[in-house]
Write a protein that holds these residues in place. Structure first.
Motif, short mmCIF file in Angstrom:
data_model
loop_
_atom_site.label_atom_id
_atom_site.label_comp_id
_atom_site.label_asym_id
_atom_site.label_seq_id
_atom_site.Cartn_x
_atom_site.Cartn_y
_atom_site.Cartn_z
N SER A 240 39.08 42.87 -7.62
CA SER A 240 38.50 43.67 -6.54
C SER A 240 37.02 43.35 -6.35
O SER A 240 36.56 43.20 -5.21
N ALA A 241 36.28 43.23 -7.44
CA ALA A 241 34.85 42.90 -7.34
C ALA A 241 34.66 41.51 -6.76
O ALA A 241 33.77 41.29 -5.94
N ARG A 242 35.50 40.58 -7.16
CA ARG A 242 35.41 39.22 -6.62
C ARG A 242 35.63 39.23 -5.11
O ARG A 242 34.88 38.61 -4.35
N ASN A 243 36.65 39.93 -4.66
CA ASN A 243 36.93 40.00 -3.23
C ASN A 243 35.82 40.73 -2.46
O ASN A 243 35.49 40.34 -1.34
N LEU A 244 35.25 41.76 -3.06
CA LEU A 244 34.18 42.49 -2.41
C LEU A 244 32.94 41.61 -2.26
O LEU A 244 32.32 41.57 -1.19
#
Length: 68
Positions: free
Chosen positions: A47-51
């Protein structure tokens, strides 16, 4: 570990010889808890990578050198 090994200093006996099912359930719950924690970390990382892919860096671009 106290239930599995006992503690001689406190004179506590091994409990896993008496309560076999209890020790198996505790071991299973610890394994499931660790698996769930690892899954949560994986989901947070994805999720952090995509954000961070959605928003570009706020740092100014590096200075360019003029060769001339």
């Amino acid at each position: 570990m106290v239930a599995l090994e006992g503690t001689h200093a406190l004179q506590w006996n091994k409990l896993c010889h008496i309560y076999t099912r209890f020790c198996q359930q505790v071991a299973g719950s610890l394994a499931c808890g660790m698996l769930a924690a690892l899954g949560a970390v994986l989901i947070v990382a994805v999720s952090a990578r995509n954000l961070f892919r959605l928003y570009p860096s706020m740092l100014p671009p590096p200075p360019t050198t003029c060769s001339g």
